[in-house]
Scaffold this motif. Sequence first.
Motif, mmCIF file in Angstrom:
data_model
loop_
_atom_site.group_PDB
_atom_site.id
_atom_site.type_symbol
_atom_site.label_atom_id
_atom_site.label_comp_id
_atom_site.label_asym_id
_atom_site.label_seq_id
_atom_site.Cartn_x
_atom_site.Cartn_y
_atom_site.Cartn_z
ATOM 1 N N ASP A 1 0.846 -1.191 0.000
ATOM 2 C CA ASP A 1 0.000 0.000 0.000
ATOM 3 C C ASP A 1 0.881 1.241 0.000
ATOM 4 O OD1 ASP A 1 0.425 0.845 2.949
ATOM 5 O OD2 ASP A 1 -0.240 -1.229 3.113
ATOM 6 N N ASP A 2 0.272 2.384 -0.304
ATOM 7 C CA ASP A 2 1.026 3.630 -0.421
ATOM 8 C C ASP A 2 1.724 4.001 0.881
ATOM 9 O OD1 ASP A 2 0.206 3.875 -3.032
ATOM 10 O OD2 ASP A 2 -1.326 5.391 -2.633
ATOM 11 N N GLU A 3 1.021 3.849 2.001
ATOM 12 C CA GLU A 3 1.575 4.261 3.295
ATOM 13 C C GLU A 3 2.840 3.479 3.631
ATOM 14 O OE1 GLU A 3 -1.136 3.779 6.511
ATOM 15 O OE2 GLU A 3 0.122 4.870 7.941
ATOM 16 N N THR A 4 2.813 2.170 3.415
ATOM 17 C CA THR A 4 3.986 1.340 3.703
ATOM 18 C C THR A 4 5.140 1.715 2.792
ATOM 19 O OG1 THR A 4 2.571 -0.499 4.402
ATOM 20 C CG2 THR A 4 4.856 -1.025 3.827
ATOM 21 N N ALA A 5 4.862 1.946 1.518
ATOM 22 C CA ALA A 5 5.911 2.297 0.571
ATOM 23 C C ALA A 5 6.573 3.617 0.949
ATOM 24 C CB ALA A 5 5.336 2.373 -0.842
ATOM 25 N N VAL A 6 5.782 4.610 1.313
ATOM 26 C CA VAL A 6 6.336 5.911 1.704
ATOM 27 C C VAL A 6 7.251 5.750 2.916
ATOM 28 C CG1 VAL A 6 5.744 8.175 2.660
ATOM 29 C CG2 VAL A 6 4.472 7.257 0.705
ATOM 30 N N GLU A 7 6.852 4.914 3.851
ATOM 31 C CA GLU A 7 7.681 4.660 5.035
ATOM 32 C C GLU A 7 9.005 4.009 4.647
ATOM 33 O OE1 GLU A 7 8.493 4.200 9.309
ATOM 34 O OE2 GLU A 7 7.250 5.527 8.091
ATOM 35 N N LEU A 8 8.951 2.989 3.813
ATOM 36 C CA LEU A 8 10.171 2.288 3.406
ATOM 37 C C LEU A 8 11.105 3.174 2.588
ATOM 38 C CD1 LEU A 8 8.720 -1.205 2.371
ATOM 39 C CD2 LEU A 8 9.959 -0.625 4.471
ATOM 40 N N ALA A 9 10.538 4.181 1.937
ATOM 41 C CA ALA A 9 11.341 5.065 1.089
ATOM 42 C C ALA A 9 12.000 6.205 1.846
ATOM 43 C CB ALA A 9 10.465 5.637 -0.033
ATOM 44 N N LEU A 10 11.768 6.330 3.136
ATOM 45 C CA LEU A 10 12.313 7.451 3.897
ATOM 46 C C LEU A 10 13.833 7.597 3.771
ATOM 47 C CD1 LEU A 10 10.227 7.418 7.207
ATOM 48 C CD2 LEU A 10 10.213 9.155 5.410
ATOM 49 N N PRO A 11 14.621 6.505 3.769
ATOM 50 C CA PRO A 11 16.087 6.676 3.691
ATOM 51 C C PRO A 11 16.582 7.196 2.343
ATOM 52 C CG PRO A 11 15.518 4.553 4.682
ATOM 53 C CD PRO A 11 14.260 5.107 4.094
ATOM 54 N N TYR A 12 15.738 7.193 1.336
ATOM 55 C CA TYR A 12 16.188 7.570 -0.010
ATOM 56 C C TYR A 12 16.776 8.979 -0.045
ATOM 57 C CZ TYR A 12 15.900 8.584 -5.042
ATOM 58 O OH TYR A 12 16.193 8.948 -6.333
ATOM 59 N N ALA A 13 16.093 9.933 0.564
ATOM 60 C CA ALA A 13 16.564 11.316 0.539
ATOM 61 C C ALA A 13 17.921 11.441 1.223
ATOM 62 C CB ALA A 13 15.547 12.230 1.215
ATOM 63 N N LEU A 14 18.100 10.743 2.329
ATOM 64 C CA LEU A 14 19.365 10.796 3.048
ATOM 65 C C LEU A 14 20.493 10.205 2.210
ATOM 66 C CD1 LEU A 14 20.386 11.760 5.784
ATOM 67 C CD2 LEU A 14 19.895 9.487 6.716
ATOM 68 N N TRP A 15 20.181 9.144 1.478
ATOM 69 C CA TRP A 15 21.177 8.509 0.610
ATOM 70 C C TRP A 15 21.556 9.436 -0.555
ATOM 71 C CZ3 TRP A 15 21.321 6.577 -4.477
ATOM 72 C CH2 TRP A 15 22.393 5.716 -4.760
ATOM 73 N N VAL A 16 20.563 10.056 -1.192
ATOM 74 C CA VAL A 16 20.848 10.999 -2.282
ATOM 75 C C VAL A 16 21.693 12.156 -1.769
ATOM 76 C CG1 VAL A 16 19.838 12.626 -3.920
ATOM 77 C CG2 VAL A 16 18.798 10.379 -3.605
ATOM 78 N N ARG A 17 21.400 12.625 -0.576
ATOM 79 C CA ARG A 17 22.204 13.699 0.025
ATOM 80 C C ARG A 17 23.664 13.288 0.110
ATOM 81 N NH1 ARG A 17 23.724 14.495 5.415
ATOM 82 N NH2 ARG A 17 24.125 16.670 6.026
ATOM 83 N N SER A 18 23.935 12.064 0.521
ATOM 84 C CA SER A 18 25.322 11.608 0.622
ATOM 85 C C SER A 18 25.982 11.535 -0.750
ATOM 86 C CB SER A 18 25.389 10.249 1.317
ATOM 87 O OG SER A 18 24.895 9.197 0.489
ATOM 88 N N VAL A 19 25.228 11.096 -1.765
ATOM 89 C CA VAL A 19 25.768 11.031 -3.123
ATOM 90 C C VAL A 19 26.237 12.406 -3.568
ATOM 91 C CG1 VAL A 19 25.180 10.607 -5.534
ATOM 92 C CG2 VAL A 19 24.364 9.029 -3.770
ATOM 93 N N ARG A 20 25.445 13.413 -3.311
ATOM 94 C CA ARG A 20 25.737 14.753 -3.798
ATOM 95 C C ARG A 20 26.697 15.530 -2.901
ATOM 96 N NH1 ARG A 20 19.979 16.424 -6.672
ATOM 97 N NH2 ARG A 20 20.342 15.065 -8.483
ATOM 98 N N GLN A 21 27.074 14.899 -1.800
ATOM 99 C CA GLN A 21 28.094 15.503 -0.950
ATOM 100 C C GLN A 21 29.429 14.786 -1.097
ATOM 101 O OE1 GLN A 21 26.198 15.552 2.944
ATOM 102 N NE2 GLN A 21 25.663 17.704 2.673
ATOM 103 N N GLY A 22 29.531 13.864 -2.075
ATOM 104 C CA GLY A 22 30.838 13.291 -2.356
ATOM 105 C C GLY A 22 30.929 11.783 -2.380
ATOM 106 N N GLY A 23 29.873 11.053 -2.066
ATOM 107 C CA GLY A 23 29.963 9.601 -2.144
ATOM 108 C C GLY A 23 28.849 8.918 -1.388
ATOM 109 N N ALA A 24 28.173 7.983 -2.050
ATOM 110 C CA ALA A 24 27.030 7.301 -1.443
ATOM 111 C C ALA A 24 27.451 6.523 -0.204
ATOM 112 C CB ALA A 24 26.387 6.361 -2.448
ATOM 113 N N VAL A 25 26.734 6.735 0.890
ATOM 114 C CA VAL A 25 26.956 5.956 2.106
ATOM 115 C C VAL A 25 26.161 4.651 2.007
ATOM 116 C CG1 VAL A 25 27.317 8.010 3.501
ATOM 117 C CG2 VAL A 25 24.997 7.060 3.272
ATOM 118 N N PRO A 26 26.485 3.654 2.837
ATOM 119 C CA PRO A 26 25.610 2.479 2.911
ATOM 120 C C PRO A 26 24.171 2.910 3.196
ATOM 121 C CG PRO A 26 27.662 2.036 4.045
ATOM 122 C CD PRO A 26 27.688 3.501 3.680
#
Length: 372
Positions: A269-294
Amino acid sequence: MTVPLSILDLAPLVDGGDARDALRRTLDLARSAEEFGYHRFWVAEHHLTPGVASSQPAVLLGAIASVTDRIRLGSGALQTGFLTPLAALEQFGLLDALYPGRFDLGLGRSAQRRKSDLSSSQPPPEVDAHVVDGLLIPKHYNYQVLLKSGSAQLWFKLLKQPGAEPLDLDTVVEDIEILRAGPYTDAEGNSARAVPGEGADLELWILGSSGGESAQVAGARGLPFAANYHVAPAKVLEAVEAYRAAFKPSSLLKEPHVMVSADVLVADDDETAVELALPYALWVRSVRQGGAVPWPTLEQARAHKWTEEDRRLVKDRVDTQFVGSPETVTEKLETLRRVTGADELLITTMAHDHHDRVRSYELLAKHWPPSC
């Protein structure tokens, strides 16, 4: 119109895991992808990145081929600025010799010099985020700050031989095609043969993130083209339009053939997917600051204190990730297909829990209508 779905995988590490664990997950995902009916399974090439284990596509694809039987396998993309055309063909020629007729040699322009005479027009002006027939086209993110950083200079130092001058993309493709047809003969009559590689049964692809050299070379040479909505969503329409404008029929293709990528996360369902996707923004932030973190945990994502600068840094990627139930994501992917005119879609999905990632691909495959 229904089109085939394929997968692009980075062998991502997760917080608390290591490269061995990441690679084992990728092998398991490839087996599952074949079972679910995906058309292709491609792996990326990323170097010196703490959060990604897919650094050598040919090596990883050999391992994947040994645990699968039918699914096509490929590179998305081999970074041709860091190796010669001969090395690229030998790597994939060896794979084809071991597992015949299953490989796509996807090429990217990373670290190559630009060929300025491919286009006489000036680049289009930057535009704000807007919607084209239901598809969000965000404001373009400028990577130049990162590419000029000290970290980037160190990466290039480690990846390139001292004094090496990369070939432009058109020359790379030409040399690969000559070597594959074999033998390669120079102006003085000297010849060389790529073994393995000569006569290899490979699909040659070019990947690109804008309407520049990659799109134009792919079109001019009559090759299939993969456009990156998941990496550079602001430029996807520019990329496919430039490719089609430059296209000339070849022995491989009579008409343009486009695959478009998308970041996707599907749950029941949409609610579960949105919850599971929360780390995505933090990961993209790391990519654009010099290297993807785990890949971060949900707890880490919830605890992060976001600044306005942080939000601006990741906005284009977060806003164009397709997250939700199978019905929600299928509708968004169909919009992407319709607006870009894609002949195939390339899906990339990451989640901290491996089960959630595999389940996302399974739900999407079950809901996506079979292609004709």
